[in-house]
Write an enzyme that holds these catalytic residues in place. Structure first.
Site, PDB file in Angstrom:
ATOM      1  N   GLU A 199       0.670   8.233  -8.351  1.00  0.00           N
ATOM      2  CA  GLU A 199       0.894   7.154  -7.356  1.00  0.00           C
ATOM      3  C   GLU A 199      -0.854   7.721  -5.806  1.00  0.00           C
ATOM      4  O   GLU A 199      -0.804   6.662  -5.714  1.00  0.00           O
ATOM      5  CB  GLU A 199       2.558   7.183  -6.141  1.00  0.00           C
TER       6      GLU A 199
ATOM      7  N   TRP B 197      -2.918   6.062  -7.800  1.00  0.00           N
ATOM      8  CA  TRP B 197      -3.094   3.945  -6.967  1.00  0.00           C
ATOM      9  C   TRP B 197      -3.379   3.905  -5.757  1.00  0.00           C
ATOM     10  O   TRP B 197      -4.693   3.295  -5.776  1.00  0.00           O
ATOM     11  CB  TRP B 197      -1.598   3.543  -7.465  1.00  0.00           C
TER      12      TRP B 197
ATOM     13  N   TRP C  20      -1.842 -23.678  -3.236  1.00  0.00           N
ATOM     14  CA  TRP C  20      -1.219 -23.003  -2.956  1.00  0.00           C
ATOM     15  C   TRP C  20      -0.464 -23.871  -1.946  1.00  0.00           C
ATOM     16  O   TRP C  20      -0.982 -25.154  -2.220  1.00  0.00           O
ATOM     17  CB  TRP C  20      -1.875 -21.859  -1.902  1.00  0.00           C
TER      18      TRP C  20
ATOM     19  N   ASN D 208       8.249   0.839  -0.902  1.00  0.00           N
ATOM     20  CA  ASN D 208       7.574  -0.334  -2.214  1.00  0.00           C
ATOM     21  C   ASN D 208       8.385  -0.950  -2.284  1.00  0.00           C
ATOM     22  O   ASN D 208       7.697  -2.459  -2.930  1.00  0.00           O
ATOM     23  CB  ASN D 208       6.447   0.751  -2.570  1.00  0.00           C
TER      24      ASN D 208
ATOM     25  N   TRP E 117      -0.993 -15.510  -0.963  1.00  0.00           N
ATOM     26  CA  TRP E 117      -0.643 -14.165  -0.097  1.00  0.00           C
ATOM     27  C   TRP E 117      -1.393 -13.194   0.414  1.00  0.00           C
ATOM     28  O   TRP E 117      -1.245 -12.394   0.971  1.00  0.00           O
ATOM     29  CB  TRP E 117      -1.109 -13.307  -1.872  1.00  0.00           C
TER      30      TRP E 117
ATOM     31  N   TRP F  90      -0.754  -7.493  -3.439  1.00  0.00           N
ATOM     32  CA  TRP F  90      -0.784  -8.089  -2.722  1.00  0.00           C
ATOM     33  C   TRP F  90      -1.196  -9.114  -3.840  1.00  0.00           C
ATOM     34  O   TRP F  90      -0.768  -9.405  -5.048  1.00  0.00           O
ATOM     35  CB  TRP F  90      -1.519  -8.509  -1.408  1.00  0.00           C
TER      36      TRP F  90
HETATM   37  P1  FAD Z   1       5.088   7.167  -1.810  1.00  0.00           P
HETATM   38  O1  FAD Z   1       6.169   6.473  -3.135  1.00  0.00           O
HETATM   39  O2  FAD Z   1       6.053   8.932  -1.134  1.00  0.00           O
HETATM   40  O3  FAD Z   1       3.624   7.712  -2.444  1.00  0.00           O
HETATM   41  C1  FAD Z   1       2.628   9.229  -1.847  1.00  0.00           C
HETATM   42  C2  FAD Z   1       1.525   8.137  -1.164  1.00  0.00           C
HETATM   43  O4  FAD Z   1       0.788   7.199  -3.179  1.00  0.00           O
HETATM   44  C3  FAD Z   1       1.967   7.179  -0.885  1.00  0.00           C
HETATM   45  O5  FAD Z   1       2.117   7.569   1.055  1.00  0.00           O
HETATM   46  C4  FAD Z   1       0.470   6.065  -0.873  1.00  0.00           C
HETATM   47  O6  FAD Z   1      -0.483   6.492  -0.187  1.00  0.00           O
HETATM   48  C5  FAD Z   1       0.229   5.747  -2.109  1.00  0.00           C
HETATM   49  N1  FAD Z   1       0.678   5.061  -2.838  1.00  0.00           N
HETATM   50  C6  FAD Z   1       2.303   4.961  -3.444  1.00  0.00           C
HETATM   51  N2  FAD Z   1       2.315   4.000  -3.750  1.00  0.00           N
HETATM   52  C7  FAD Z   1       0.965   3.454  -4.098  1.00  0.00           C
HETATM   53  C8  FAD Z   1       0.487   1.935  -4.064  1.00  0.00           C
HETATM   54  N3  FAD Z   1       1.887   0.894  -4.923  1.00  0.00           N
HETATM   55  N4  FAD Z   1      -0.183   1.474  -4.323  1.00  0.00           N
HETATM   56  C9  FAD Z   1      -1.534   2.523  -3.687  1.00  0.00           C
HETATM   57  N5  FAD Z   1      -1.379   3.317  -3.154  1.00  0.00           N
HETATM   58  C10 FAD Z   1       0.090   4.222  -3.283  1.00  0.00           C
HETATM   59  N6  FAD Z   1       0.664   1.194   0.841  1.00  0.00           N
HETATM   60  C11 FAD Z   1      -0.511   1.147   1.844  1.00  0.00           C
HETATM   61  O7  FAD Z   1      -0.380   3.018   2.514  1.00  0.00           O
HETATM   62  N7  FAD Z   1      -0.915   1.087   2.633  1.00  0.00           N
HETATM   63  C12 FAD Z   1      -0.579  -0.988   2.864  1.00  0.00           C
HETATM   64  O8  FAD Z   1      -1.262  -1.583   3.842  1.00  0.00           O
HETATM   65  C13 FAD Z   1       0.402  -1.055   1.685  1.00  0.00           C
HETATM   66  N8  FAD Z   1       0.330  -2.699   1.623  1.00  0.00           N
HETATM   67  C14 FAD Z   1       1.776  -2.877   0.009  1.00  0.00           C
HETATM   68  C15 FAD Z   1       1.414  -4.032   0.132  1.00  0.00           C
HETATM   69  C16 FAD Z   1       1.957  -4.482  -1.136  1.00  0.00           C
HETATM   70  C17 FAD Z   1       2.725  -6.555  -1.496  1.00  0.00           C
HETATM   71  C18 FAD Z   1       2.595  -3.564  -1.576  1.00  0.00           C
HETATM   72  C19 FAD Z   1       3.800  -3.708  -2.818  1.00  0.00           C
HETATM   73  C20 FAD Z   1       2.279  -2.509  -1.731  1.00  0.00           C
HETATM   74  C21 FAD Z   1       1.871  -1.441  -0.561  1.00  0.00           C
HETATM   75  N9  FAD Z   1       1.413  -0.998  -0.903  1.00  0.00           N
HETATM   76  C22 FAD Z   1       0.516  -0.089   0.635  1.00  0.00           C
HETATM   77  C23 FAD Z   1       1.896   0.399  -1.615  1.00  0.00           C
HETATM   78  C24 FAD Z   1       3.247   1.132  -1.312  1.00  0.00           C
HETATM   79  O9  FAD Z   1       3.957  -0.040  -1.243  1.00  0.00           O
HETATM   80  C25 FAD Z   1       3.278   2.079   0.265  1.00  0.00           C
HETATM   81  O10 FAD Z   1       2.237   3.124   0.207  1.00  0.00           O
HETATM   82  C26 FAD Z   1       3.869   3.255  -0.220  1.00  0.00           C
HETATM   83  O11 FAD Z   1       5.127   2.061   0.285  1.00  0.00           O
HETATM   84  C27 FAD Z   1       4.550   4.319   1.440  1.00  0.00           C
HETATM   85  O12 FAD Z   1       5.594   4.874   1.198  1.00  0.00           O
HETATM   86  P2  FAD Z   1       4.878   6.269   1.025  1.00  0.00           P
HETATM   87  O13 FAD Z   1       4.295   7.030   1.644  1.00  0.00           O
HETATM   88  O14 FAD Z   1       6.750   6.590   0.835  1.00  0.00           O
HETATM   89  O15 FAD Z   1       4.477   6.136  -1.255  1.00  0.00           O
END
Ligand code: FAD
Length: 487
Positions: free
Chosen positions: A283, A286, A314, A351, A369, A392
């Site tokens: 993650e 990502w 849209w 997420n 989006w 998005w």
């Molecule tokens: P964990 O699962 O603990 O992951 C650890 C770290 O990995 C996160 O803190 C984050 O920095 C990174 N990470 C995890 N999943 C993703 C992902 N899919 N893409 C990129 N990085 C990721 N994340 C944001 O930080 N800011 C946003 O504005 C944001 N907007 C989002 C919008 C949409 C529509 C979607 C589907 C996802 C978005 N995310 C965003 C990604 C993700 O949802 C969040 O990073 C995650 O939910 C944060 O929770 P966590 O720290 O517990 O993640």
């Protein structure tokens, strides 16, 4: 005479593993730590209300950490270059150090500032504090940016062993240079210094009341959350990360966004903790990939990466009733409403639920989006241009390595699969709490008697579904087919 450097804090609000801080301390006797509040400079993506709430508390925490070590944070307000020049003019500073930001407008601003200051004979040095890899370091064999995550991450993981170990925070810092502070601790010179409260970062209406229960902005809060995650949750991460009712993810996203903790800290913790943490580190991959994409395709915060979506039909104009029902968590579809309410109340959303509410907005409601991304931008404490754009575009089907457009999440099936006991929906939609699991994710399918026994009156205590999920799915697929046929 003692030499002085300015340390320009931006999204690196910590003292540990801060390369700009270490480099400045290596070469200079005195340090001027400064944060410049320049809201217009990020336009059109100036931080939203939830981010500003976080920033306010994070700046306070950073100031406390600096003071504990004999220094303090100067808060200036105005144009960044003008503030730096004023600070240089009123001190003996001959260098500026900072850690890089990668949004297109930040890159343009920082390049301009570097050029101007260097022309004045000021040393300028920027470092990487926020990423495992610079966005330009990971390239295809033909020297192109990646568009497919798995290939990007394969190339990156081969180099993970080279990531430097994080450095600890210095125990003591040099005091501010002589003459810069008056006896009351404020700047004695004519600098645009502001007290934190005057920056107006906190919301005027008290919608943030529940935020402090959920979050502790600042480096200490970040380290505490990291420890809690690796002590308790990390071993189950791969299994429970998709279940919104379980606190199964790290919730470190806002701390990472503001640079209160470094991804190197997370990598080190993963490597030092028994168990397989590949899913978690992926993650972080990502996150790296999102920044890589925004860096190489800077137009994608506004425009689809896949140009086929330029002509997607849209809804235009967007019916306010549809958009507001989604924003307020009043769509009548429990998992969507639970997610949108979680976002409003806590500034964060799980997420999996982010993907589901984004799919519902872009596919079932056919709202662009970009409109959803804007709402997230204003309401998420972790709002991050690269991650939000990627999330998005991925869900809408227009991004790199995106979910194909025809993969439309069914929020009822998703609820049954990932919230089977209904803990998440019951928490955020308490008016549905007494419904049996069988009907919880689709209350409109419940017999009248069950609704009555559960205290649910559709249209009164909880809305009828805003749209028919099957019909809107069919419509979306038909529009998609049209687009493909004309491509
Ligand atoms: P964990 O699962 O603990 O992951 C650890 C770290 O990995 C996160 O803190 C984050 O920095 C990174 N990470 C995890 N999943 C993703 C992902 N899919 N893409 C990129 N990085 C990721 N994340 C944001 O930080 N800011 C946003 O504005 C944001 N907007 C989002 C919008 C949409 C529509 C979607 C589907 C996802 C978005 N995310 C965003 C990604 C993700 O949802 C969040 O990073 C995650 O939910 C944060 O929770 P966590 O720290 O517990 O993640």
């Amino acid at each position: 005479m003692a030499s002085t450097a300015i340390l320009w804090f931006r999204r690196d609000l910590r003292l540990s593993d801060n390369p700009a801080l270490i480099a400045a301390l290596d070469s200079y006797d005195r340090l001027l730590p400064v944060y410049i509040h320049a809201p217009g400079e990020d336009a059109p993506w100036s931080p939203g209300a939830a981010s500003n709430w976080w920033l306010h508390h994070s700046l306070r925490a950073l100031d406390v950490s600096l003071r504990e070590r004999g220094s303090r944070l100067l808060l200036l307000s105005g144009d960044s270059l003008a503030c730096l020049q004023a600070l240089i003019a009123t001190s003996t500073a001959s260098a500026v150090f900072w850690n890089r930001c990668y949004e297109p407008v930040s890159i343009a601003r920082d390049s301009r500032i570097k050029q101007q200051l260097r022309a004045q004979g000021i040393r300028c040095e920027s470092h990487n504090s926020g990423l495992l890899f610079e966005p330009w370091q990971i390239k295809t064999t033909t020297d192109q940016p990646f568009r497919v995550f798995s290939a990007f991450w394969r190339r990156a993981t081969a180099r993970l062993a080279d990531i430097p170990t994080p450095t600890p925070a210095p125990g003591i810092l040099p005091p501010l240079p002589d003459g810069i502070s008056s006896t009351d601790g404020r700047l004695s010179q004519s600098l645009p210094e502001q007290p934190l409260d005057a920056l107006g970062l906190l919301p005027r209406i008290g919608w943030d009341a529940a935020f402090s229960d959920s979050w502790q902005p600042g480096a200490a809060g970040a380290q505490a959350r990291l420890r809690r995650f690796f002590d308790q949750g990390a071993h189950d991460y791969a299994v429970v990360r998709d279940q919104p009712s379980v606190a199964g993810t790290s919730k470190l996203s806002a701390h990472l966004h503001f640079g209160e903790i470094s991804p190197r800290d997370l990598l080190q913790a993963a490597n030092a903790t028994a168990g397989d943490h590949e899913a978690f580190v992926r993650e972080l991959g990502w996150r790296e990939f999102s920044t890589h994409l925004l860096f190489h395709f800077p137009q994608t915060a506004e425009l689809p990466l896949n140009p086929m979506f330029d002509d997607f039909p849209w809804r235009d104009p967007i019916p306010p009733v549809l958009l507001q029902a989604w924003q307020r968590g009043q769509t009548g579809i429990p998992l969507i409403d639970a997610g949108m309410r979680e976002l409003w109340h806590s500034g964060w959303m799980h997420n999996r639920v982010r993907m589901i509410v984004a799919s519902f907005l872009t596919k079932n409601l056919r709202i662009p989006w970009q409109t959803g991304a804007r709402w997230f931008w204003d309401t998420l404490v972790d709002a991050d241009l690269a991650n939000n754009t990627q999330g998005w575009q991925w869900t809408a089907g227009s991004g790199a390595d995106a979910a194909p457009y025809f993969r439309i999440f069914n929020p009822v099936r998703q609820g049954e699969r990932f919230d089977p006991e209904g803990g998440y929906v019951r928490h955020w939609c308490p008016e549905l709490a007494r419904l049996p699991n069988r009907y919880l994710h689709a209350p409109w399918t419940a017999p009248v008697g069950i609704l009555q026994q559960s205290g649910v009156t559709l249209g009164l205590s909880y809305p009828h579904p805003l749209v028919d999920l099957a019909d809107t799915r069919r419509e979306a697929l038909a529009f998609w087919q049209q687009l493909r046929d004309t491509d």
